[in-house]
Design an enzyme around this catalytic site. Structure first.
Site, PDB file in Angstrom:
ATOM      1  N   GLU A   1      -6.008  -6.958  -2.243  1.00 21.90           N
ATOM      2  CA  GLU A   1      -6.662  -7.187  -0.954  1.00 21.90           C
ATOM      3  C   GLU A   1      -8.100  -6.769  -1.105  1.00 21.90           C
ATOM      4  O   GLU A   1      -8.394  -5.625  -1.454  1.00 21.90           O
ATOM      5  CB  GLU A   1      -6.034  -6.334   0.165  1.00 21.90           C
ATOM      6  CG  GLU A   1      -4.800  -6.926   0.764  1.00 21.90           C
ATOM      7  CD  GLU A   1      -4.159  -5.990   1.792  1.00 21.90           C
ATOM      8  OE1 GLU A   1      -4.889  -5.309   2.543  1.00 21.90           O
ATOM      9  OE2 GLU A   1      -2.922  -5.934   1.811  1.00 21.90           O
TER      10      GLU A   1
ATOM     11  N   GLU B   1       0.820  -1.217   0.000  1.00 21.25           N
ATOM     12  CA  GLU B   1       0.000   0.000   0.000  1.00 21.25           C
ATOM     13  C   GLU B   1       0.857   1.272   0.000  1.00 21.25           C
ATOM     14  O   GLU B   1       0.552   2.239   0.686  1.00 21.25           O
ATOM     15  CB  GLU B   1      -0.985  -0.019   1.172  1.00 21.25           C
ATOM     16  CG  GLU B   1      -2.023  -1.108   1.010  1.00 21.25           C
ATOM     17  CD  GLU B   1      -3.227  -0.949   1.912  1.00 21.25           C
ATOM     18  OE1 GLU B   1      -3.092  -0.353   2.982  1.00 21.25           O
ATOM     19  OE2 GLU B   1      -4.317  -1.410   1.515  1.00 21.25           O
TER      20      GLU B   1
HETATM   21  C1  GAL Z   1      -4.699  -2.915   4.453  1.00 17.95           C
HETATM   22  C2  GAL Z   1      -3.276  -3.380   4.659  1.00 17.95           C
HETATM   23  C3  GAL Z   1      -3.239  -4.688   5.413  1.00 17.95           C
HETATM   24  C4  GAL Z   1      -4.109  -4.603   6.630  1.00 17.95           C
HETATM   25  C5  GAL Z   1      -5.498  -4.192   6.231  1.00 17.95           C
HETATM   26  C6  GAL Z   1      -6.461  -4.004   7.364  1.00 17.95           C
HETATM   27  O1  GAL Z   1      -4.776  -1.582   4.161  1.00 17.95           O
HETATM   28  O2  GAL Z   1      -2.611  -3.551   3.437  1.00 17.95           O
HETATM   29  O3  GAL Z   1      -1.922  -4.973   5.769  1.00 17.95           O
HETATM   30  O4  GAL Z   1      -3.570  -3.676   7.491  1.00 17.95           O
HETATM   31  O5  GAL Z   1      -5.457  -2.972   5.602  1.00 17.95           O
HETATM   32  O6  GAL Z   1      -6.617  -5.149   8.068  1.00 17.95           O
END
Ligand code: GAL
Length: 998
Positions: free
Chosen positions: A303, A192
């Site tokens: 994600e 990110e």
């Molecule tokens: C995303 C991040 C993950 C985790 C998730 C929230 O933004 O890439 O590592 O933190 O949020 O659980």
């Protein structure tokens, strides 16, 4: 049907193919290899398109290699074709200059072997920064002092720091790439880090960020990574690192974005900044953004929300309802409507450990499809329905988004997105409520265009129904083997091809009606009736339309070509498994069998005429197996099942109810009543010998935030990064009190003592710092000799992103009424960065007296301790440490999930930590958190031996503290997985070098 009309039906078919023409999109492999390619539509692996359907897990949150097979089999059984892993730099590199990829779960190579064995591709995301609600986002403590700069840039101090870790990670991962016979097919750079632009609108690049990305990319390439590099942008707006968007440096091969439409936290207010103030259950638009930023690449969500984490103060058990089965149903189908063809579900299995997380407790259950107990329920089942459909909807890997709107359906509440494969003309109509939070029941008919012409379906009465928070993908010209399903108003669950003939499973909620048309087909035989009613056949233009009403269970039709249709309701679909005889992640239809009934099916093998199924069940279970004709007997977990063949070719049998249950296991567990106790906080006493502690004497710091008072009392500078920190400050003179501002992170706490006497505590709240002025009035001050101020502070982990360098320790220590501290000493984790417990790892313990001396470890001799139980506890301030050793002997053949349940009288300010065989598996702060159930993994627990359970109980005020600790049994099933594996090496015992760390 008369022969003439049947022939004309075949004629229509040959005329009707290929009506859509499409733009030619470039196929990329970025010159890397021909194994992984991609284009506007999807990934191609070994020349074949695949909808990447991935689930995330963190091995360092499940540090038991013998248990990984259980998780990966469950991921595969849910229909995923890929698994994603974050690395964790801090876990592998506790001290600058020493890497650990050998001890315990630090050696994660078994994951690649299991992925290969069960048939999952692998996405690896090593860092160096991962976020992940891990302390400092995965940065080792030593990197967070400020001495390595701001971090996440091209500062050479920082580059030199991460390079050894990233190099080694790449070397290990490289061995397991698809180009080397393994299953790793993509590799993520950073996390990110959507920082390519100083000004995105004017496209002014951030040259520092670009340099940083390039440094990481070249480390990966230099160390043998030859699969595509990807990057996950934190949202749709950052538009960084896409070759389609700019020619700036640092671009990765494939762009992706992350999204959490219903918030990554149970505390929904944490997300309003990103998602706006939208009503709960709102879906978002992604299509335009992907077409803008990365049109020649697959639309990829590296994600996508699989659940959300439980922050301190959140509801017991997490917020399962925010992302329950209905959410899974609507949001995953919505992504399909957005033409997305690669998704990584964060998390598939969240896990849990004592690894400190800023803002969250020891659970990382994440309300994921596989719970931290390792057990599965309806959310997993609903995920499986979607995934099994994706697996067989092969035409979905190349679709254009033809149109979307509310005029496809006869009901204007329904939004339909039409996706169409330009080569095969197969189409997918994703239907959902236009207002996604709607809970209305909306019946409708749908206009579709098929090889049989434009149709309004269902044609012969009834409706398609969306019952509240529900979405359905209606398929047309869907390939089933060599035949075509011209349309179906029931969703496709799976297709399995046996002896060259497809078995098609369609599912509907019980009570709804379905209708389908198979190309050029005559009336079938209804070979099993009981799960459907109202079955009708009506001749249409291209064959007989079948319509029916679904009831509970299933019915079976067989057509003259040998194709069978199994029509089932949602709960029968939940109990349907599609294991494969091959470990190819593509899981071809002609390698699968279908098993119905059990709680879980992990694997199958066919040996001559016998199918051996490995899986789990508990209640008496009716088993039904659709396997090739030659198979005539079943063994389940190696045991023969009495079987008979049905009229329509399946095998049926019964699995007997287990003789074990949650209650029977619970009653066999040893009582946790016989405890030994010792003082857990001797350091509060003025006479305590702290000669071996570290002098906290720095007069300058590189931390970006200088302390208010000196010496610098930031623990990271002195090599202590985790768990409780203990400080002793000395002074002479006539001070009347002390002002302390202690930084421990959100919800941390501290207590202070002057010359043996308790003077006050900060019990914690959302603030990272706790500042108090404490009077010495109730203590005895030595006016003619030295005084000792003792402070114990809790450490909740370090903050994420830019917050990683925010210190832990004492920001301000000022005597009130005159005088100055003459010296400070500090202690923390035994050995500091030297990590004297390499198996459990650097995050496993903090600086409590008991931890330093290894009282929490198996084999410590507590013979000299008094008897005492945590539920009696302490009647005043201070801390006690309790130990008990109990034998377990869990019956063979069953999988059992055990946990500890903690409770305490209300109104107390206590901080407790529970250790199982040396692993901290529960942090309990009842005035702040609501977690009371703490699952413990097998392997951490020895299921056939002695287990050391220990509790540290810190009473933050004179009201004292007590704690009841009891077993809880979180699941019992007959199982092919043996949680009683041998794993002594994960539970090393006490050694006498511990005595040096008093
Ligand atoms: C995303 C991040 C993950 C985790 C998730 C929230 O933004 O890439 O590592 O933190 O949020 O659980």
């Amino acid at each position: 049907m008369r022969l003439t009309s049947f022939l004309s039906c075949l004629l229509v078919q040959s005329l009707a193919v290929n009506v859509v023409s499409s733009k030619q999109w470039p196929l990329h492999d970025d010159g890397l290899n021909k194994v992984v390619e991609w284009d506007h539509y999807s990934f191609k692996i070994n020349g074949e398109r695949l909808f990447i359907w991935s689930g995330e897990m963190h091995y360092w949150r499940a540090p038991v290699p013998e248990m990984w097979i259980d998780i990966l089999q469950k991921v595969k059984a849910a229909g995923f074709n890929t698994i994603s892993f974050y690395g964790n730099w801090g876990y592998h590199n506790a001290k600058n200059g020493s890497l650990d990829f050998e001890n315990g779960a630090h050696n994660f190579e078994r994951l690649f072997e299991i992925a290969k064995e069960v048939g999952l591709y692998v996405l690896f995301r090593p860092g160096p920064y991962v976020n992940a609600e891990a302390t400092a986002g995965g940065f080792p403590g030593w990197v967070t002092t400020g001495a390595y700069g701001e971090l996440r840039n091209n500062d050479t101090r920082y580059t030199d720091a991460w390079t050894p870790y990233m190099d080694r990670m790449s070397q290990i991962i490289a061995k397991h790439q698809v180009t080397n016979g393994g299953n790793v097919f993509i590799y993520q750079i950073e996390n990110e880090f959507g920082n390519q632009w100083l000004d995105r609108v004017k496209k002014i690049p951030d040259l520092v960020a670009i340099d940083y990305m390039e440094l990481m990319e070249s480390s990966a390439r230099r160390n043998g990574i030859d699969v595509p590099l990807i990057h996950n942008n934190p949202n749709m707006n950052t538009k960084s690192w896409s070759k389609d968007y700019s020619n700036e440096g640092g671009n990765v091969d494939i762009y992706s974005a992350d999204h959490y439409p219903s918030c990554w936290s149970c505390d929904l207010t944490e997300c309003t900044g990103t998602n706006g103030n939208v009503p709960d259950f709102t879906t978002f638009e992604y299509y335009t953004s992907f077409q803008d930023v990365a049109p020649t690449q697959p639309s990829f969500l590296a994600e996508f929300q699989g659940g959300s984490y439980l922050p301190w103060g959140g509801p017991e058990g997490g917020c399962v309802n925010n992302t329950g089965p209905d959410w899974v149903n609507v949001f995953y189908r919505h992504n399909v409507a957005q033409k997305i063809t690669a998704v990584n579900v964060y998390m598939a299995f969240g896990g849990t450990t004592g690894i400190p997380f800023p803002g969250v407790g020891t659970s990382y259950d994440y309300s994921a499809p596989i719970s931290e107990t390792r057990f599965v329920g309806d959310k997993y089942s609903e995920t499986k329905l979607f995934a099994q459909f994706l697996r067989v909807a092969r035409d979905l890997t190349k679709v254009d988004r033809v149109n979307n709107g509310t005029t496809y359906a006869s009901n204007s509440a329904i939004m339909t997105t039409e996706l169409r494969n330009p080569d095969t003309n197969a189409a997918f109509y994703v239907t959902a409520h236009a207002f996604s939070p709607s809970t209305d029941r909306s019946p409708f008919k749908l206009d579709v265009s098929t090889s049989a012409g434009r149709l309004t379906i269902p044609q012969n009465g009834g409706n398609i129904v969306l019952n509240g928070r529900e979405s359905k993908i209606i398929v047309t010209d869907f390939s089933v083997g060599r035949e075509k399903l011209i349309y179906s108003t029931a969703e496709v669950l799976t297709v399995s091809i046996q002896d060259g003939k497809p078995v098609v499973f369609l599912w509907l909620p019980a009570g709804e009606s379905g209708e389908f048309l198979l190309d050029c087909i005559r009336i079938p035989l209804v070979l099993k009736k009981d799960g459907c009613s109202n079955i009708k056949f009506k001749q249409g233009r291209k064959g007989f339309v079948t319509s029916y009403t679904q009831s509970k269970g299933s019915c079976v039709l067989q057509f003259e070509t040998g194709i069978r249709f199994v029509l089932l309701d949602r709960s029968a679909a939940y109990d349907t498994w599609v294991p494969s005889l091959s470990n190819n992640p593509f899981t071809y239809e002609n390698t699968t069998v279908v098993v119905q009934g059990p709680y879980l099916v992990r694997n199958v093998a066919i040996e001559k005429k016998t199918i051996d199924i490995s899986g789990d069940w508990s209640e008496k279970t009716d088993l039904e197996v659709f396997a090739p004709k030659a198979v005539n007997s079943i063994t389940f977990n190696g045991k023969k099942v009495q079987t008979r063949k049905t009229l329509y070719g399946s095998l049926i049998g019964t699995l007997k109810a287990s003789t074990h249950s949650v209650d029977s296991v619970k009653s066999s567990l040893p009582a946790l009543t016989s405890w030994k106790v010792n003082d857990g906080l001797p350091e509060r006493k003025a006479a305590y010998d702290d000669s071996k502690w570290t002098d906290a004497d720095h007069t300058t710091t590189q931390n970006p935030t200088a302390p208010a008072t000196y010496p610098v009392l930031y623990s990271d500078e002195y090599g202590f990064h985790h768990g409780n920190l203990l400080w002793r400050g000395r002074f002479s003179g006539a001070a009347t009190g002390v002002y302390l501002d202690v930084i421990g992170g959100a919800f941390s706490g501290w207590s202070a003592y002057l010359n043996d006497k308790y003077i006050g505590s900060w019990v914690g709240n959302k603030d990272s710092n706790g500042a108090l002025e404490l009077s010495f009035a109730n203590a005895t001050l030595n006016t003619d000799s030295e005084n000792v101020l003792f402070v114990i502070q809790d450490h909740m982990g370090k903050d994420l992103r830019g917050g990683a360098t925010i210190a832990r320790g004492i920001y301000n220590a000022t005597l009130v009424g005159g005088g100055k501290f003459s010296s400070w000493k500090l202690t923390g984790t035994a050995g500091g960065e030297d990590n004297i417990d390499p198996v459990r790892g650097v995050y496993a313990e903090g600086g409590l007296h008991a931890e330093r001396l290894g009282w929490h470890l198996p084999g410590f001799n507590d013979a000299a301790w008094k008897k005492g139980t945590p539920d009696t506890g302490l009647s005043t301030d201070g801390a006690n440490f309790y130990r008990t050793v109990v034998p377990l002997d869990i019956p063979k053949g069953i999988d059992v999930s055990l946990g500890l349940k903690l409770s305490s009288p209300t109104g107390l300010h206590l901080r407790a930590q529970v250790y199982v065989n040396g692993y901290m598996f529960g942090k309990y702060i009842p005035h702040i958190g609501n977690q009371i159930t703490f699952p413990v993994f097998p392997g951490i627990l020895d299921y056939h031996g002695d287990n050391t359970i220990a509790v540290s109980l810190w009473a933050q005020d004179a009201a004292g503290a007590s704690l009841t600790v009891d077993w809880t049994v979180l699941g019992v099933v007959e199982s092919a997985f043996d949680p009683g594996f041998e794993a002594d090496y994960l539970r090393p015992g006490w050694t006498d070098n511990r005595s040096d760390y008093y």
